[in-house]
Design a protein around this motif. Sequence first.
Motif, PDB file in Angstrom:
ATOM      1  N   ALA A   1       0.859  -1.157   0.240  1.00  0.00           N
ATOM      2  CA  ALA A   1      -0.030   0.044   0.015  1.00  0.00           C
ATOM      3  C   ALA A   1       1.000   1.283   0.006  1.00  0.00           C
ATOM      4  O   ALA A   1       0.573   2.111  -0.658  1.00  0.00           O
ATOM      5  CB  ALA A   1      -0.752   0.058   1.332  1.00  0.00           C
ATOM      6  N   PHE A   2       2.163   1.255   0.729  1.00  0.00           N
ATOM      7  CA  PHE A   2       2.845   2.345   0.914  1.00  0.00           C
ATOM      8  C   PHE A   2       3.616   2.873  -0.558  1.00  0.00           C
ATOM      9  O   PHE A   2       3.459   3.636  -1.157  1.00  0.00           O
ATOM     10  CB  PHE A   2       3.879   2.124   1.965  1.00  0.00           C
ATOM     11  N   THR A   3       4.090   1.518  -1.009  1.00  0.00           N
ATOM     12  CA  THR A   3       4.721   1.767  -2.400  1.00  0.00           C
ATOM     13  C   THR A   3       3.822   2.216  -3.461  1.00  0.00           C
ATOM     14  O   THR A   3       3.938   2.934  -4.355  1.00  0.00           O
ATOM     15  CB  THR A   3       5.593   0.529  -2.919  1.00  0.00           C
ATOM     16  N   ARG A   4       2.652   1.699  -3.397  1.00  0.00           N
ATOM     17  CA  ARG A   4       1.599   2.242  -4.332  1.00  0.00           C
ATOM     18  C   ARG A   4       1.138   3.907  -4.361  1.00  0.00           C
ATOM     19  O   ARG A   4       1.205   4.472  -5.186  1.00  0.00           O
ATOM     20  CB  ARG A   4       0.218   1.521  -4.179  1.00  0.00           C
ATOM     21  N   GLY A   5       1.108   4.230  -2.949  1.00  0.00           N
ATOM     22  CA  GLY A   5       1.140   5.540  -2.539  1.00  0.00           C
ATOM     23  C   GLY A   5       2.175   6.392  -3.158  1.00  0.00           C
ATOM     24  O   GLY A   5       2.016   7.523  -3.735  1.00  0.00           O
ATOM     25  N   VAL A   6       3.311   5.869  -3.074  1.00  0.00           N
ATOM     26  CA  VAL A   6       4.736   6.660  -3.233  1.00  0.00           C
ATOM     27  C   VAL A   6       4.446   6.738  -4.929  1.00  0.00           C
ATOM     28  O   VAL A   6       4.731   7.867  -5.700  1.00  0.00           O
ATOM     29  CB  VAL A   6       5.849   5.818  -3.285  1.00  0.00           C
ATOM     30  N   MET A   7       4.231   5.724  -5.645  1.00  0.00           N
ATOM     31  CA  MET A   7       4.061   5.685  -7.249  1.00  0.00           C
ATOM     32  C   MET A   7       3.006   6.435  -7.621  1.00  0.00           C
ATOM     33  O   MET A   7       3.112   7.231  -8.548  1.00  0.00           O
ATOM     34  CB  MET A   7       4.076   4.304  -7.694  1.00  0.00           C
ATOM     35  N   ALA A   8       1.981   6.586  -6.731  1.00  0.00           N
ATOM     36  CA  ALA A   8       0.797   7.622  -7.184  1.00  0.00           C
ATOM     37  C   ALA A   8       1.177   9.083  -6.975  1.00  0.00           C
ATOM     38  O   ALA A   8       0.283   9.718  -7.043  1.00  0.00           O
ATOM     39  CB  ALA A   8      -0.534   7.036  -6.627  1.00  0.00           C
ATOM     40  N   GLY A   9       2.224   9.132  -6.159  1.00  0.00           N
ATOM     41  CA  GLY A   9       2.447  10.734  -5.737  1.00  0.00           C
ATOM     42  C   GLY A   9       1.738  11.225  -4.552  1.00  0.00           C
ATOM     43  O   GLY A   9       2.036  12.334  -4.512  1.00  0.00           O
ATOM     44  N   GLU A  10       1.181  10.313  -3.942  1.00  0.00           N
ATOM     45  CA  GLU A  10       0.665  10.621  -2.676  1.00  0.00           C
ATOM     46  C   GLU A  10       1.495  11.204  -1.684  1.00  0.00           C
ATOM     47  O   GLU A  10       1.075  11.976  -0.629  1.00  0.00           O
ATOM     48  CB  GLU A  10       0.034   9.409  -1.859  1.00  0.00           C
TER      49      GLU A  10
END
Length: 95
Positions: free
Chosen positions: A56-65
């Motif tokens: 979930a964290f890495t998806r957030g990083v990749m999404a620019g969150e």
Amino acid sequence: MDDVPAGLMWTRAAPEGAEGPGPWIEIAFGPGDLVLLRETSDPDTVVTTTTQKWDAFTRGVMAGEFDRFAEPDGGQPDRGQGNGGQPDHGQPDHA
């Protein structure tokens, strides 16, 4: 963390072309759903999480969150302290 599993393969997260000891963050995937993180300057201090939370964290990083926490021009990053010390979670202010 006293019970770090033996034989982990640590992967260093450093900028491309970076040289020297860092400090950098390192990550290892342990048994089960264990994910371990440490800083090269203090490798005896290990933080753990689960693969579900890591994903979930890495998806957030990749999404620019988390972009607001980084300042590419060398300025001070937003540490989410503009809301009485509480993270603002990227929500707009309404006056």
